[in-house]
Design a protein around this motif. Sequence first.
Motif, short mmCIF file in Angstrom:
data_model
loop_
_atom_site.label_atom_id
_atom_site.label_comp_id
_atom_site.label_asym_id
_atom_site.label_seq_id
_atom_site.Cartn_x
_atom_site.Cartn_y
_atom_site.Cartn_z
N LYS A 289 -7.92 5.50 6.59
CA LYS A 289 -6.57 5.14 7.02
C LYS A 289 -5.54 5.95 6.27
O LYS A 289 -5.77 6.37 5.13
N THR A 290 -4.43 6.16 6.94
CA THR A 290 -3.30 6.87 6.36
C THR A 290 -2.10 5.94 6.42
O THR A 290 -1.83 5.33 7.46
N ILE A 291 -1.38 5.83 5.33
CA ILE A 291 -0.17 5.01 5.27
C ILE A 291 0.99 5.82 5.83
O ILE A 291 1.19 6.98 5.48
N ILE A 292 1.76 5.21 6.73
CA ILE A 292 2.95 5.83 7.31
C ILE A 292 4.17 5.19 6.66
O ILE A 292 4.26 3.96 6.59
N PRO B 196 3.85 -6.60 -0.45
CA PRO B 196 2.69 -5.72 -0.62
C PRO B 196 2.06 -5.31 0.73
O PRO B 196 0.98 -5.75 1.08
N TYR B 197 2.78 -4.51 1.48
CA TYR B 197 2.29 -4.03 2.77
C TYR B 197 2.93 -2.68 3.08
O TYR B 197 3.93 -2.30 2.47
N ALA B 198 2.36 -1.97 4.04
CA ALA B 198 2.87 -0.67 4.47
C ALA B 198 3.75 -0.84 5.70
O ALA B 198 3.56 -1.78 6.46
N VAL C 26 11.14 0.47 14.43
CA VAL C 26 9.81 0.78 14.97
C VAL C 26 9.77 2.24 15.42
O VAL C 26 8.84 2.99 15.10
N LYS C 27 10.79 2.65 16.16
CA LYS C 27 10.85 4.01 16.68
C LYS C 27 10.82 5.04 15.54
O LYS C 27 10.13 6.06 15.63
N ALA C 28 11.55 4.78 14.47
CA ALA C 28 11.58 5.70 13.33
C ALA C 28 10.20 5.82 12.68
O ALA C 28 9.78 6.92 12.29
N ALA D 24 5.06 9.22 12.40
CA ALA D 24 3.65 9.43 12.71
C ALA D 24 3.45 10.46 13.82
O ALA D 24 2.32 10.71 14.25
N GLY D 25 4.55 11.03 14.33
CA GLY D 25 4.47 12.04 15.39
C GLY D 25 4.37 11.46 16.78
O GLY D 25 3.93 12.14 17.71
N LEU D 26 4.80 10.20 16.96
CA LEU D 26 4.70 9.52 18.24
C LEU D 26 6.07 9.15 18.80
O LEU D 26 7.06 9.14 18.08
N THR D 27 6.08 8.80 20.08
CA THR D 27 7.27 8.25 20.71
C THR D 27 6.97 6.81 21.13
O THR D 27 5.81 6.36 21.05
N MET D 28 7.96 6.14 21.62
CA MET D 28 7.77 4.77 22.09
C MET D 28 6.82 4.70 23.28
O MET D 28 6.22 3.67 23.54
N ASP D 29 6.64 5.81 24.00
CA ASP D 29 5.70 5.83 25.12
C ASP D 29 4.25 5.66 24.67
O ASP D 29 3.38 5.35 25.48
N ALA D 30 3.98 5.85 23.38
CA ALA D 30 2.63 5.68 22.84
C ALA D 30 2.29 4.21 22.57
O ALA D 30 1.13 3.89 22.30
#
Length: 125
Positions: A2-5, A16-18, A57-59, A64-70
């Motif tokens: 896993k990768t933390i964003i 204590p969360y990402a 959420v969008k930011a 992560a390189g995504l848009t809301m369409d994902a």
Amino acid sequence: MKTIISTSQAPAAIGPYAQAVKANGFVITSGQLPIDPAAGTFPEGIQAQTRQSLTNVKAILEEAGLTMDAVLKTTVFLSDMNNFAAMNEVYATFFTEGSFPARSAVEVARLPKDALVEIEVIAAL
């Protein structure tokens, strides 16, 4: 693996969360409160709070390189189900009509910092 964003364009975690985790072809966000990351405050009213939560959420998705369409699935937590229609009006503007994600919306007894709404998403890479 896993990768933390994490992004400064959304509020920092208040525990204590990402902000989000990327793993196995998905990005899963933590619930996003309607905190303006620059001011550290909530806007007034359910529509403004919905807009801010989804902007956060969008930011995170953009980091992560995504848009809301994902987005495949959202969960909307409301402090009062009477706010559903007003939340829904703003919510709909963040997604492409015809490809809305799956969604659950529930009323909860109380949200952190007495927010009116909190929104989390699962998105596909």
